[in-house]
Design a protein around this motif. Structure first.
Motif, PDB file in Angstrom:
ATOM      1  N   GLU A 135       0.819  -1.222   0.000  1.00  0.00           N
ATOM      2  CA  GLU A 135       0.000   0.000   0.000  1.00  0.00           C
ATOM      3  C   GLU A 135       0.853   1.273   0.000  1.00  0.00           C
ATOM      4  OE1 GLU A 135      -2.673  -0.573   3.334  1.00  0.00           O
ATOM      5  OE2 GLU A 135      -4.056  -1.734   2.103  1.00  0.00           O
ATOM      6  N   ASP A 136       2.162   1.117  -0.214  1.00  0.00           N
ATOM      7  CA  ASP A 136       3.031   2.299  -0.150  1.00  0.00           C
ATOM      8  C   ASP A 136       3.633   2.674  -1.496  1.00  0.00           C
ATOM      9  OD1 ASP A 136       2.953   3.164   2.567  1.00  0.00           O
ATOM     10  OD2 ASP A 136       3.939   1.270   3.086  1.00  0.00           O
ATOM     11  N   ILE A 137       3.878   3.971  -1.632  1.00  0.00           N
ATOM     12  CA  ILE A 137       4.618   4.478  -2.793  1.00  0.00           C
ATOM     13  C   ILE A 137       5.997   4.859  -2.267  1.00  0.00           C
ATOM     14  CG2 ILE A 137       4.681   6.221  -4.621  1.00  0.00           C
ATOM     15  CD1 ILE A 137       1.650   6.705  -4.045  1.00  0.00           C
ATOM     16  N   TYR A 138       7.028   4.363  -2.910  1.00  0.00           N
ATOM     17  CA  TYR A 138       8.398   4.646  -2.458  1.00  0.00           C
ATOM     18  C   TYR A 138       9.079   5.601  -3.427  1.00  0.00           C
ATOM     19  CZ  TYR A 138       8.125   0.872   0.922  1.00  0.00           C
ATOM     20  OH  TYR A 138       7.771   0.087   1.981  1.00  0.00           O
ATOM     21  N   LEU A 139       9.613   6.680  -2.859  1.00  0.00           N
ATOM     22  CA  LEU A 139      10.452   7.588  -3.645  1.00  0.00           C
ATOM     23  C   LEU A 139      11.850   7.482  -3.064  1.00  0.00           C
ATOM     24  CD1 LEU A 139      10.799   9.886  -5.744  1.00  0.00           C
ATOM     25  CD2 LEU A 139      10.242  11.489  -3.909  1.00  0.00           C
ATOM     26  N   ASN A 140      12.812   7.125  -3.878  1.00  0.00           N
ATOM     27  CA  ASN A 140      14.194   6.941  -3.396  1.00  0.00           C
ATOM     28  C   ASN A 140      14.228   6.054  -2.151  1.00  0.00           C
ATOM     29  OD1 ASN A 140      15.007   8.558  -5.512  1.00  0.00           O
ATOM     30  ND2 ASN A 140      14.967  10.423  -4.286  1.00  0.00           N
ATOM     31  N   ASP A 141      13.557   4.938  -2.225  1.00  0.00           N
ATOM     32  CA  ASP A 141      13.546   3.878  -1.198  1.00  0.00           C
ATOM     33  C   ASP A 141      12.783   4.223   0.082  1.00  0.00           C
ATOM     34  OD1 ASP A 141      15.470   2.940  -3.029  1.00  0.00           O
ATOM     35  OD2 ASP A 141      17.093   3.779  -1.816  1.00  0.00           O
ATOM     36  N   LYS A 142      12.139   5.378   0.126  1.00  0.00           N
ATOM     37  CA  LYS A 142      11.400   5.738   1.347  1.00  0.00           C
ATOM     38  C   LYS A 142       9.931   5.984   1.004  1.00  0.00           C
ATOM     39  CE  LYS A 142      15.160   8.069   3.709  1.00  0.00           C
ATOM     40  NZ  LYS A 142      15.905   8.919   2.752  1.00  0.00           N
ATOM     41  N   PRO A 143       9.019   5.543   1.890  1.00  0.00           N
ATOM     42  CA  PRO A 143       7.602   5.795   1.623  1.00  0.00           C
ATOM     43  C   PRO A 143       7.336   7.299   1.543  1.00  0.00           C
ATOM     44  CG  PRO A 143       7.862   4.305   3.488  1.00  0.00           C
ATOM     45  CD  PRO A 143       9.228   4.814   3.159  1.00  0.00           C
ATOM     46  N   VAL A 144       6.483   7.670   0.599  1.00  0.00           N
ATOM     47  CA  VAL A 144       6.208   9.102   0.408  1.00  0.00           C
ATOM     48  C   VAL A 144       4.699   9.318   0.408  1.00  0.00           C
ATOM     49  CG1 VAL A 144       6.342   8.860  -2.125  1.00  0.00           C
ATOM     50  CG2 VAL A 144       6.682  11.098  -1.113  1.00  0.00           C
ATOM     51  N   PHE A 145       4.264  10.453   0.960  1.00  0.00           N
ATOM     52  CA  PHE A 145       2.862  10.849   0.916  1.00  0.00           C
ATOM     53  C   PHE A 145       2.737  11.959  -0.118  1.00  0.00           C
ATOM     54  CE2 PHE A 145      -0.968  13.115   2.128  1.00  0.00           C
ATOM     55  CZ  PHE A 145      -1.831  12.092   2.485  1.00  0.00           C
ATOM     56  N   MET A 146       1.786  11.822  -1.018  1.00  0.00           N
ATOM     57  CA  MET A 146       1.636  12.801  -2.087  1.00  0.00           C
ATOM     58  C   MET A 146       0.808  13.990  -1.610  1.00  0.00           C
ATOM     59  SD  MET A 146       3.378  11.554  -4.486  1.00  0.00           S
ATOM     60  CE  MET A 146       4.132   9.984  -4.903  1.00  0.00           C
ATOM     61  N   LYS A 147       1.510  15.085  -1.340  1.00  0.00           N
ATOM     62  CA  LYS A 147       0.829  16.331  -0.941  1.00  0.00           C
ATOM     63  C   LYS A 147       0.545  17.070  -2.244  1.00  0.00           C
ATOM     64  CE  LYS A 147       4.226  16.754   2.677  1.00  0.00           C
ATOM     65  NZ  LYS A 147       4.980  17.715   3.486  1.00  0.00           N
ATOM     66  N   ALA A 148      -0.603  16.778  -2.806  1.00  0.00           N
ATOM     67  CA  ALA A 148      -0.828  17.180  -4.201  1.00  0.00           C
ATOM     68  C   ALA A 148      -1.798  18.353  -4.317  1.00  0.00           C
ATOM     69  CB  ALA A 148      -1.359  15.990  -4.975  1.00  0.00           C
ATOM     70  N   ILE A 149      -1.798  18.932  -5.498  1.00  0.00           N
ATOM     71  CA  ILE A 149      -2.795  19.942  -5.877  1.00  0.00           C
ATOM     72  C   ILE A 149      -2.959  19.840  -7.397  1.00  0.00           C
ATOM     73  CG2 ILE A 149      -1.139  21.834  -6.252  1.00  0.00           C
ATOM     74  CD1 ILE A 149      -4.589  22.295  -4.643  1.00  0.00           C
ATOM     75  N   SER A 150      -4.135  20.236  -7.878  1.00  0.00           N
ATOM     76  CA  SER A 150      -4.376  20.278  -9.328  1.00  0.00           C
ATOM     77  C   SER A 150      -4.498  21.727  -9.773  1.00  0.00           C
ATOM     78  CB  SER A 150      -5.713  19.615  -9.670  1.00  0.00           C
ATOM     79  OG  SER A 150      -5.745  18.308  -9.236  1.00  0.00           O
ATOM     80  N   PHE A 151      -4.112  21.982 -11.003  1.00  0.00           N
ATOM     81  CA  PHE A 151      -4.519  23.247 -11.638  1.00  0.00           C
ATOM     82  C   PHE A 151      -4.735  23.034 -13.121  1.00  0.00           C
ATOM     83  CE2 PHE A 151       0.232  24.027 -10.981  1.00  0.00           C
ATOM     84  CZ  PHE A 151       0.637  23.889 -12.292  1.00  0.00           C
ATOM     85  N   HIS A 152      -5.586  23.898 -13.688  1.00  0.00           N
ATOM     86  CA  HIS A 152      -5.755  23.912 -15.140  1.00  0.00           C
ATOM     87  C   HIS A 152      -4.655  24.777 -15.747  1.00  0.00           C
ATOM     88  CE1 HIS A 152      -9.361  21.704 -16.195  1.00  0.00           C
ATOM     89  NE2 HIS A 152      -9.936  22.138 -15.086  1.00  0.00           N
ATOM     90  N   GLU A 153      -4.484  24.638 -17.055  1.00  0.00           N
ATOM     91  CA  GLU A 153      -3.483  25.467 -17.749  1.00  0.00           C
ATOM     92  C   GLU A 153      -4.136  26.814 -18.066  1.00  0.00           C
ATOM     93  OE1 GLU A 153      -2.514  24.438 -21.820  1.00  0.00           O
ATOM     94  OE2 GLU A 153      -0.391  24.482 -21.366  1.00  0.00           O
ATOM     95  N   GLU A 154      -4.352  27.573 -16.993  1.00  0.00           N
ATOM     96  CA  GLU A 154      -5.103  28.822 -17.134  1.00  0.00           C
ATOM     97  C   GLU A 154      -4.561  29.861 -16.159  1.00  0.00           C
ATOM     98  OE1 GLU A 154      -9.750  29.398 -17.619  1.00  0.00           O
ATOM     99  OE2 GLU A 154      -9.252  29.219 -15.513  1.00  0.00           O
ATOM    100  N   ILE A 155      -4.435  31.096 -16.625  1.00  0.00           N
ATOM    101  CA  ILE A 155      -4.115  32.198 -15.727  1.00  0.00           C
ATOM    102  C   ILE A 155      -5.440  32.916 -15.476  1.00  0.00           C
ATOM    103  CG2 ILE A 155      -2.801  34.345 -15.442  1.00  0.00           C
ATOM    104  CD1 ILE A 155      -1.027  31.829 -15.507  1.00  0.00           C
ATOM    105  N   PRO A 156      -6.015  32.734 -14.277  1.00  0.00           N
ATOM    106  CA  PRO A 156      -7.372  33.256 -14.065  1.00  0.00           C
ATOM    107  C   PRO A 156      -7.450  34.766 -14.222  1.00  0.00           C
ATOM    108  CG  PRO A 156      -6.467  32.299 -12.023  1.00  0.00           C
ATOM    109  CD  PRO A 156      -5.505  32.005 -13.105  1.00  0.00           C
ATOM    110  N   GLN A 157      -6.429  35.481 -13.746  1.00  0.00           N
ATOM    111  CA  GLN A 157      -6.477  36.954 -13.822  1.00  0.00           C
ATOM    112  C   GLN A 157      -6.572  37.427 -15.270  1.00  0.00           C
ATOM    113  OE1 GLN A 157      -4.262  35.210 -12.086  1.00  0.00           O
ATOM    114  NE2 GLN A 157      -3.806  36.124 -10.096  1.00  0.00           N
TER     115      GLN A 157
END
Ligand code: GCB
Length: 595
Positions: A297-319
């Motif tokens: 149940e783990d994802i390993y990055l460079n041999d260590k379990p990692v938690f994905m602190k993620a965010i999404s964005f569209h390819e858009e500049i809202p302003q």
């Protein structure tokens, strides 16, 4: 023959024709090549009823003699910036869906022993390219690059290049008829004239072995099947330099062991200069090296379990109410994600421009990249499936050397069926035909509350094909809480890592109060919703990442409420004007607390 069968044959034939005209494989590392930019102001003609092709306006004729006339001219009309979407460039184009012709003139330095390619970073959604009055290629798909060889067709002086672009939505397209983002049309990314030697380095794939911290695998492919040509791969900082002879396919394959190698990570995004040379060609860029795999149940990055602190964005500049297309735009989007404390960006819902992908890697973000297989795709249509496969390959070819690339995403919120499963398997096979090392994922949408067992469950057998299962779940927004968040237990995709790839709710920046009223559209209710979801996450045993939907408010024709939405999806943690909402601070605190 039944009409249905005839239609299928016609579709396959049109698809073959389509792939024939654009059969060239895109060059890897386009910005590392010798090139001339064709960006800038282009002449444009709005062609709402798509009359231009029939009238051959790409010939750009001028009247000769007294009786001659043409009902078009590229001169003295609309001018549009390239790259950019057209919708943000003139008020009358805000909602425009249809055809626009773009044209410009250019000179080209022709050299003997050199080839020239016209490269488009992306054209949304389909296009035909005409050079000096001849159609030279076409492409479908608004978010992946393509190129056309023009060595024979191009002149030293005064070439006339016309591009017929259409963003008309169709049922067989990807995405199809409706989707929760703006259907920006236009030549939305860089246009380049790229010069290469006769035989050139077309492609290479250089990366760390999936499991070994010190073994770099490298593959290089020439544009022609030239055997016995010398190809050199160098990584000066690691004192790696090897020259190899190509096989009958014009390819070399090797590995290097380097005990001094420092691996790339979000905390320390180390990149090495890599030089590939041979056959009078030389391409260089920076590449990082890291290991990424899944165990249990783990994802390993460079041999260590990692938690994905993620965010999404569209390819858009809202302003700007327009598509992002430059390095400065990429910096704006990514620096806000950095401030939030993220280590992964989900590039929603399509491959975004190469500036974003490359800068993300430099800034220490992992990436999830997907093609827009978003609800409503005609999975039974073979031509649609072929198109999706081609888009997936174009995405993987472009970005496979980015060590930040962690996931290839193959779908967002699709419903199980035999046709869907076959379609998605085909996409996975296409990604794996080029790259077997990335983790395959898809955002599923079938989590339900099982009242008998009092747990959240999901029944989508397709998840057995995925390395990491992702789930979009809008508790407190589209779904009411069936029980208190601290009692909400999950039994979903056990045995595999699970990412909550979307959760959230809408809030209009500046609206306060009614912290328990969904319809208040207040920042306070959005904050309550975030608090509740963060509480629930504690009860998901295989949770290995979260991605709030979404970083910025974004434009969407789905959003019809006049005061609260006004054509904007307001689920952003940051408003369209760049102000952080209350939920942003909760998410920031949550991410900072995960070490
Ligand atoms: C989803 C979609 C996303 C939408 C979002 C929403 O599930 O994946 O594209 O924008 O919900 O806001 O409804």
């Amino acid at each position: 023959m039944k009409l249905h069968t005839l239609t299928t044959i016609a579709l396959i034939l049109s698809c073959l024709f389509f792939s024939d005209l654009s059969a060239q494989q895109t060059l890897v590392n386009i910005y590392g090549r010798k090139m001339q930019s064709l960006n800038g102001k282009w002449d444009a003609i709005i062609d709402l009823y798509a009359q231009g092709r029939g009238n051959k306006i790409y010939l750009n004729k001028k009247p000769e003699g007294k009786t001659d006339f043409y009902e078009y001219s590229f001169e003295n009309g609309l001018r549009l910036n390239v790259p950019s979407d057209w919708n943000s460039q003139a008020p009358e184009l805000k909602y425009y869906e249809g055809t626009i012709w773009y044209a410009r003139r250019f000179d080209a330095a022709k050299e003997t022993g050199k080839r020239l390619f016209l490269y488009f970073g992306a054209v949304s959604y389909r296009c035909r390219i005409y050079l000096n009055g001849q159609e030279i290629g076409q492409h479908e798909g608004g978010f992946t690059p393509f190129q056309i060889e023009v060595t024979k067709d191009v002149k030293e002086k005064d070439n006339f290049l016309a591009v017929e672009v259409s963003n008309t939505r169709t049922t067989d397209a990807i995405p199809a008829m409706s989707f929760d983002w703006w259907n920006y049309g236009g030549i939305t990314r860089d246009v380049l004239l790229v010069s290469t030697p006769n035989v050139f380095i077309e492609d290479y794939f250089i990366q760390l072995d999936k499991y070994k911290a010190d073994k770099i695998d490298a593959r290089v492919k020439l544009s022609e099947k030239t055997a016995n040509a010398a190809v050199t791969i160098e990584i000066p900082e690691l004192k790696i330099r090897q020259t190899l002879k190509t096989d009958q396919n014009g390819e070399v394959k090797t590995s290097f062991i380097s005990r001094k190698l420092e691996r790339w990570s979000p905390q320390s995004p180390k990149l090495y200069k890599v030089i590939v040379s041979g056959v009078n060609d030389k391409v260089e860029e920076t590449i990082g090296f890291r290991n990424l795999w899944v165990k249990g149940e783990d994802i390993y990055l460079n041999d260590k379990p990692v938690f994905m602190k993620a965010i999404s964005f569209h390819e858009e500049i809202p302003q700007r109410k327009g598509r992002a297309f430059s390095e400065a735009d990429a910096y704006m989007l990514l620096s806000e994600a950095k401030a939030l404390g993220c280590n992964l960006i989900r590039l929603a819902h399509y491959p975004q421009n190469e500036y974003t992908v490359r800068l993300a890697e430099k800034m220490g973000f992992l990436l999830w990249e997907e093609i827009p297989v978003w609800q409503g795709i005609d999975f039974k249509n073979e031509a649609t499936r072929e198109k999706a496969g081609k888009m997936a390959r174009e995405m993987v070819i472009r970005d496979k050397n980015r060590c930040s690339l962690a996931f290839w995403g193959v779908a967002n919120e699709t419903q199980p069926s035999e046709a869907r499963d076959a379609f998605l398997k085909y996409l996975i096979a296409n990604c794996k035909s080029i790259d077997t090392t990335r983790l395959i994922t898809a955002a599923c949408d079938l989590v339900r509350f099982d009242r008998e067992r009092q747990v959240f469950t999901m029944n989508d057998p397709f998840i057995k094909e995925l390395d990491v299962v992702a789930v979009n779940k809008y508790m407190g927004w589209y779904h009411q809480w069936p029980l208190a968040p601290d009692k909400a237990k999950w039994d979903v995709a056990r045995g595999k890592p699970l990412i909550i790839s979307e959760f959230g709710g809408e809030a209009l920046y500046g609206k306060t109060g009614d912290a328990d009223v969904v319809s208040s559209w207040s920042e306070d209710y959005q904050a309550t919703l975030y608090r509740d979801n963060l509480e629930m996450f504690k009860h998901i045993p295989n949770l290995r990442g979260t991605a709030p939907w979404i970083l910025f408010d974004f434009r969407s024709p789905f959003r019809l409420h006049p005061t609260n939405q006004d054509g904007w999806n307001r689920k952003g943690l940051v408003s369209d004007q760049g102000q952080r909402k209350k939920a942003w601070y909760l998410m920031k605190e949550y991410y900072d607390s995960i070490k």
